[in-house]
Enzyme design. Structure first.
Site, short mmCIF file in Angstrom:
data_model
loop_
_atom_site.label_atom_id
_atom_site.label_comp_id
_atom_site.label_asym_id
_atom_site.label_seq_id
_atom_site.Cartn_x
_atom_site.Cartn_y
_atom_site.Cartn_z
N GLU A 1 33.75 33.56 53.10
CA GLU A 1 34.69 32.62 52.48
C GLU A 1 36.10 33.19 52.51
O GLU A 1 36.28 34.41 52.33
CB GLU A 1 34.27 32.34 51.04
CG GLU A 1 35.03 31.24 50.36
CD GLU A 1 34.42 30.87 49.00
OE1 GLU A 1 35.20 30.58 48.07
OE2 GLU A 1 33.17 30.89 48.88
N ASP B 1 39.81 32.14 50.75
CA ASP B 1 40.26 31.25 49.68
C ASP B 1 41.77 31.21 49.47
O ASP B 1 42.41 32.26 49.34
CB ASP B 1 39.67 31.69 48.34
CG ASP B 1 38.18 31.51 48.24
OD1 ASP B 1 37.63 30.70 48.99
OD2 ASP B 1 37.56 32.19 47.39
N GLU C 1 43.52 29.34 46.19
CA GLU C 1 43.31 28.57 44.96
C GLU C 1 44.64 28.52 44.21
O GLU C 1 45.31 29.54 44.05
CB GLU C 1 42.23 29.19 44.08
CG GLU C 1 40.85 29.19 44.71
CD GLU C 1 39.77 29.64 43.74
OE1 GLU C 1 40.09 29.94 42.58
OE2 GLU C 1 38.60 29.70 44.15
N THR D 1 44.24 34.29 45.95
CA THR D 1 43.59 34.44 47.24
C THR D 1 42.39 35.38 47.10
O THR D 1 42.37 36.26 46.24
CB THR D 1 44.55 35.02 48.31
OG1 THR D 1 44.93 36.36 47.95
CG2 THR D 1 45.80 34.15 48.44
N ASN D 2 41.40 35.16 47.97
CA ASN D 2 40.21 36.01 47.95
C ASN D 2 39.53 35.94 49.31
O ASN D 2 39.73 34.97 50.07
CB ASN D 2 39.25 35.55 46.85
CG ASN D 2 38.27 36.63 46.41
OD1 ASN D 2 38.25 37.73 46.96
ND2 ASN D 2 37.46 36.32 45.41
N ARG E 1 37.90 40.41 45.94
CA ARG E 1 39.05 40.97 46.66
C ARG E 1 40.29 40.11 46.38
O ARG E 1 40.97 39.66 47.29
CB ARG E 1 38.76 41.01 48.15
CG ARG E 1 37.58 41.91 48.53
CD ARG E 1 37.28 41.80 50.01
NE ARG E 1 36.36 42.81 50.46
CZ ARG E 1 35.16 42.56 50.98
NH1 ARG E 1 34.72 41.31 51.07
NH2 ARG E 1 34.39 43.54 51.40
N GLU E 2 40.58 39.91 45.12
CA GLU E 2 41.62 38.97 44.72
C GLU E 2 43.03 39.56 44.82
O GLU E 2 43.25 40.71 44.44
CB GLU E 2 41.39 38.49 43.28
CG GLU E 2 40.05 37.83 43.03
CD GLU E 2 38.97 38.79 42.58
OE1 GLU E 2 39.15 40.03 42.74
OE2 GLU E 2 37.94 38.31 42.07
N GLY F 1 44.01 32.81 31.33
CA GLY F 1 42.65 33.22 30.95
C GLY F 1 41.93 32.23 30.07
O GLY F 1 40.98 32.59 29.37
N ARG G 1 39.61 47.75 36.15
CA ARG G 1 38.47 47.05 36.74
C ARG G 1 37.60 48.00 37.56
O ARG G 1 36.39 47.80 37.67
CB ARG G 1 39.00 45.92 37.63
CG ARG G 1 37.94 45.04 38.23
CD ARG G 1 38.59 43.94 39.03
NE ARG G 1 37.64 43.08 39.68
CZ ARG G 1 37.98 42.12 40.53
NH1 ARG G 1 39.26 41.90 40.81
NH2 ARG G 1 37.06 41.37 41.10
#
Length: 286
Positions: free
Chosen positions: A105, A107, A109, A123-124, A133-134, A203, A274
């Site tokens: 995929e 992306d 968004e 994006t990813n 992988r944003e 969020g 993260r």
């Protein structure tokens, strides 16, 4: 560089494989013949003899569409005018994807926001079902005032995200370093407009204001310079396509650095909270 030289040398081999099942699609696009409306119960509309498509979201449902063809590498362009005004809680997506748990995929968004606040472009990239992988950006213009062109270049060398011809992100093929890369699964082009008030805006702190509904995003000037997957095809003209070995030139490298310095607001490769045990390996290679 050694890696780039190796991958470029493999392009001819990849193209030869493509010739067994792919054909080149040009730019004579029409939403009536290129896409199917997949959900929304009438909220998605194709207008102006196929030259315009609109997606709508209200409290009951959003809407979406999918390309009739699947593609295996290509340069995909779409002009989009995003939901204006108070779009908090809404998400407009535009992406390539295969199916299944191990899907690939790519992306775009667009996360809505309160009137006057900027959209966030998210994006990813997924390869063999692995994403996370944003990268996120603000835009240097108001994407609700007019149409802007959002492009995905996907070839054996790299994936490049473009906004109005300006590259904002590159994801390289690092298979030689043990990293997965989308290379074997044909993907459809998708788009949708839906409600994600539980996470999209700050969020989930800012909820959707349904008094502003229906929310509408508009699409035009779809262009696919791409290899169209066809199991029954026995020939292809993909080998003549310049985008199959296209990479960033020096000028584009400078532009992507400018965008990332001035407009990037999140990069997974910089998120130490993260990844307390260390960043994903491609962060030191990509």
């Amino acid at each position: 560089m050694a890696y780039e030289g190796l991958v470029i040398s493999r392009v001819a081999f990849v193209v030869a494989l493509l010739m067994l099942g792919f054909g080149l699609e040009g730019s004579d696009a029409n939403f009536n013949k290129d896409f199917d409306i997949t959900w929304g119960d009438g909220r998605a509309k194709i207008l102006n003899n196929g030259q315009l498509l609109t997606l709508s979201l209200d409290k009951t449902s959003g809407s979406g569409f999918r390309s009739q063809n699947r593609y295996m590498y290509g340069k995909i362009d779409m002009q989009i005018k995003l939901v204006p005004g108070n779009s908090a809680g809404t998400v407009t997506t535009y992406y390539l994807s295969s199916l299944g748990a191990n899907h690939d995929e790519i992306d775009f968004e667009f996360l809505g926001n309160l009137s006057g606040d900027p959209y966030i472009l998210h994006t990813n990239v997924f390869a063999q079902g692995k994403g996370n992988r944003e990268q996120q950006f603000y835009l240097w213009f108001d994407p609700t005032k007019d149409y802007h062109t959002y492009s995905i270049l996907w070839n054996p060398l790299n994936i490049i995200f473009y906004v109005d011809g300006t590259p904002i992100r590159e994801f390289k093929n690092l298979e030689s370093k043990g990293m997965s890369y989308p290379k074997s699964q044909p993907m459809w082009v998708y788009s949708s407009l839906w409600d994600a008030e539980d996470w999209a805006t700050r969020g989930g702190l800012v909820k959707t204001d349904w008094t502003q509904a229906p929310f509408i995003a508009s699409y035009r000037n779809y262009n696919a310079q791409a290899c169209t997957w066809s199991p029954s095809s026995s020939s292809s003209s993909c080998s003549s396509s310049s985008w199959l070995n296209q990479a960033l030139d020096t000028s584009e490298q400078r532009r992507i650095e400018w965008v990332q310095k001035n407009y990037m607001i999140y990069n997974y490769c910089s998120d130490s909270k993260r990844f307390p045990q260390g960043f994903p390996p491609e962060c030191s290679l990509n």
